[in-house]
Design a protein around this motif. Sequence first.
Motif, mmCIF file in Angstrom:
data_model
loop_
_atom_site.group_PDB
_atom_site.id
_atom_site.type_symbol
_atom_site.label_atom_id
_atom_site.label_comp_id
_atom_site.label_asym_id
_atom_site.label_seq_id
_atom_site.Cartn_x
_atom_site.Cartn_y
_atom_site.Cartn_z
ATOM 1 N N UNK A 186 0.848 -1.178 0.000
ATOM 2 C CA UNK A 186 0.000 0.000 0.000
ATOM 3 C C UNK A 186 0.891 1.238 0.000
ATOM 4 N N UNK A 187 0.515 2.229 -0.768
ATOM 5 C CA UNK A 187 1.323 3.453 -0.838
ATOM 6 C C UNK A 187 1.226 4.226 0.477
ATOM 7 N N UNK A 188 2.246 5.015 0.806
ATOM 8 C CA UNK A 188 2.262 5.724 2.086
ATOM 9 C C UNK A 188 1.442 7.010 2.102
ATOM 10 N N UNK A 189 0.749 7.327 0.994
ATOM 11 C CA UNK A 189 -0.040 8.561 0.950
ATOM 12 C C UNK A 189 -1.430 8.325 1.547
ATOM 13 N N UNK A 190 -2.274 9.372 1.500
ATOM 14 C CA UNK A 190 -3.602 9.279 2.096
ATOM 15 C C UNK A 190 -4.425 8.152 1.481
ATOM 16 N N UNK A 191 -4.347 7.987 0.179
ATOM 17 C CA UNK A 191 -5.133 6.945 -0.490
ATOM 18 C C UNK A 191 -4.670 5.551 -0.055
ATOM 19 N N UNK A 205 11.291 -4.301 8.086
ATOM 20 C CA UNK A 205 10.527 -3.802 9.233
ATOM 21 C C UNK A 205 9.871 -2.454 8.961
ATOM 22 N N UNK A 206 10.456 -1.664 8.072
ATOM 23 C CA UNK A 206 9.911 -0.331 7.802
ATOM 24 C C UNK A 206 8.479 -0.428 7.287
ATOM 25 N N UNK A 207 8.235 -1.329 6.353
ATOM 26 C CA UNK A 207 6.891 -1.481 5.828
ATOM 27 C C UNK A 207 5.942 -2.042 6.892
ATOM 28 N N UNK A 208 6.437 -2.954 7.711
ATOM 29 C CA UNK A 208 5.584 -3.518 8.750
ATOM 30 C C UNK A 208 5.196 -2.467 9.779
ATOM 31 N N UNK A 209 6.162 -1.638 10.171
ATOM 32 C CA UNK A 209 5.855 -0.585 11.143
ATOM 33 C C UNK A 209 4.837 0.390 10.575
ATOM 34 N N UNK A 210 4.962 0.700 9.281
ATOM 35 C CA UNK A 210 4.002 1.607 8.648
ATOM 36 C C UNK A 210 2.587 1.022 8.712
ATOM 37 N N UNK A 211 2.442 -0.255 8.371
ATOM 38 C CA UNK A 211 1.125 -0.872 8.394
ATOM 39 C C UNK A 211 0.561 -0.907 9.812
ATOM 40 N N UNK A 212 1.402 -1.234 10.773
ATOM 41 C CA UNK A 212 0.945 -1.280 12.157
ATOM 42 C C UNK A 212 0.474 0.087 12.627
ATOM 43 N N UNK A 213 1.203 1.144 12.232
ATOM 44 C CA UNK A 213 0.818 2.500 12.627
ATOM 45 C C UNK A 213 -0.509 2.894 11.983
ATOM 46 N N UNK A 214 -0.669 2.571 10.710
ATOM 47 C CA UNK A 214 -1.901 2.928 10.005
ATOM 48 C C UNK A 214 -3.101 2.218 10.627
ATOM 49 N N UNK A 215 -2.969 0.922 10.890
ATOM 50 C CA UNK A 215 -4.107 0.151 11.374
ATOM 51 C C UNK A 215 -4.462 0.488 12.818
ATOM 52 N N UNK A 259 -7.913 -6.408 15.206
ATOM 53 C CA UNK A 259 -6.867 -7.392 15.493
ATOM 54 C C UNK A 259 -6.412 -8.032 14.176
ATOM 55 N N UNK A 260 -5.116 -8.253 14.043
ATOM 56 C CA UNK A 260 -4.567 -8.865 12.831
ATOM 57 C C UNK A 260 -3.190 -9.438 13.161
ATOM 58 N N UNK A 261 -2.658 -10.213 12.232
ATOM 59 C CA UNK A 261 -1.313 -10.771 12.383
ATOM 60 C C UNK A 261 -0.614 -10.708 11.032
ATOM 61 N N UNK A 262 0.665 -10.359 11.034
ATOM 62 C CA UNK A 262 1.444 -10.257 9.801
ATOM 63 C C UNK A 262 2.415 -11.444 9.727
#
Length: 450
Positions: A46-51, A92-102, A111-114
């Motif tokens: 997923x892109x890091x922008x608003x969309x 880890x950078x992408x994982x941290x981004x997803x965790x922050x967004x969710x 709740x989710x697991x990667x």
Amino acid sequence: MLFRSRRIEGLFGGLLDAASYQDIADLIGNQDAAEAEDLDYKAAHYTPDDKGREELAKDVTALANHIGGVLVLGMAEVACVPSKPRDVDLDDRHLRHMQQVLSSNTAPPVRYEILRKENPRSPGQGFLLLTVPRSPYGPHAITVPPTKPSRDVLRYPRRSGSKTDWLSEATVATAYRERFMQAGARDHRLAEVERDLVVAVRRRVTPNLLVVITPESPGDMTINQEAFARHRSELLQARPYLGTLDTPFGAVHVGPRRLIVDQPEYHGKGVYMQLHRDGSGAAAVPLTCHTEFDHKIQTVQADELVHGLLSALAFLAQHARDRAGAAGTVLLKASLVDELPSHPSSPPIARERTQYMLGIQAPGGPLTRGTLYCPCAQASVTALLDDLADTGGPLVQAASLLADELVQAYGLPEAHPLTAAGEIRLSGWSAKLNPAITTWAAANHVTCLE
């Protein structure tokens, strides 16, 4: 694991955490693995922008608001069928981004697991799986600002086939009402099942561990002459305790919408279980007590408590899933009582109470006997039914949470025989139980620490 699905595991060749990169690559061209209400593919991160943030929150929340499912990042699709690997970075950078967004853009948080599935020919890249269980706390909303004009501040997506629908206001209101009604109903059902158990064993005047479970999605066990004969045969061959060859159950009876399993040769002091038709279950497990200080203080061994807890949770969960057909999460409650009249649900008994308090004794490791004493300690958690029934590390994790709460009532910080990570601490087990738990751990791939 948070998410379990027999359909998805059939496609992926087994448990998702054990699936390999090649197992997922083998889905290419498989019509049965097409995008569906529980499966989605994304060719890239997923892109890091608003969309991108909106899409990530929407896709994960839509699964949680429906039946749960898996997002596979790194797989292209044509007409919804997986067509070609498009390995994504597993850093880890992408994982941290997803965790922050969710965590910041779903309400309540989903709740989710990667799970990372690295390509052996391209280290650091591969498939990224986001597994999302069906949520008992839905409907979940996404709070990220919409990239398209919308009057809604909170929006509620739900998976529909291979697409995403948005819940109407009436549907959301109905879902909220059902959530609170179901939560109240589950709590009431748990209390009802617990009360039935306590009444049945109310005359026990030695320490007992009581374990009760109630499934989120009830099952419906058949009870008729043919089914009872089959259930009875299965239960009479079962062993109450994990890893041991102790005396099996000796009697199976039919009760009101339940089966009753007992060890009558112990004259009312053996393991006793009620296995309900809807998948609920309750167990009374007797514990050996040691008397000190002129019979005023009695202690039980922490490893015996934990062994009984693990065994009861596994047995009751397997009944709920395999005999009654229940699914989803389960409410768990454990009580440690010095004698049954100490339990809050116990009916009054006209007799003179024994005057002693109960404590916990750790057989090894850095913990010693607790500094506090209490007649009834209680603990409760929520867990996935499949995790308990599969008797592996997640079972140990759930038991650890319950056991820690129980022993903290006696002044101990944690139950030393288990770890919160789902491991067995062998130093916390006595010579009597160490062989049994070691054998069981090896057979179920549970890590043992010295």
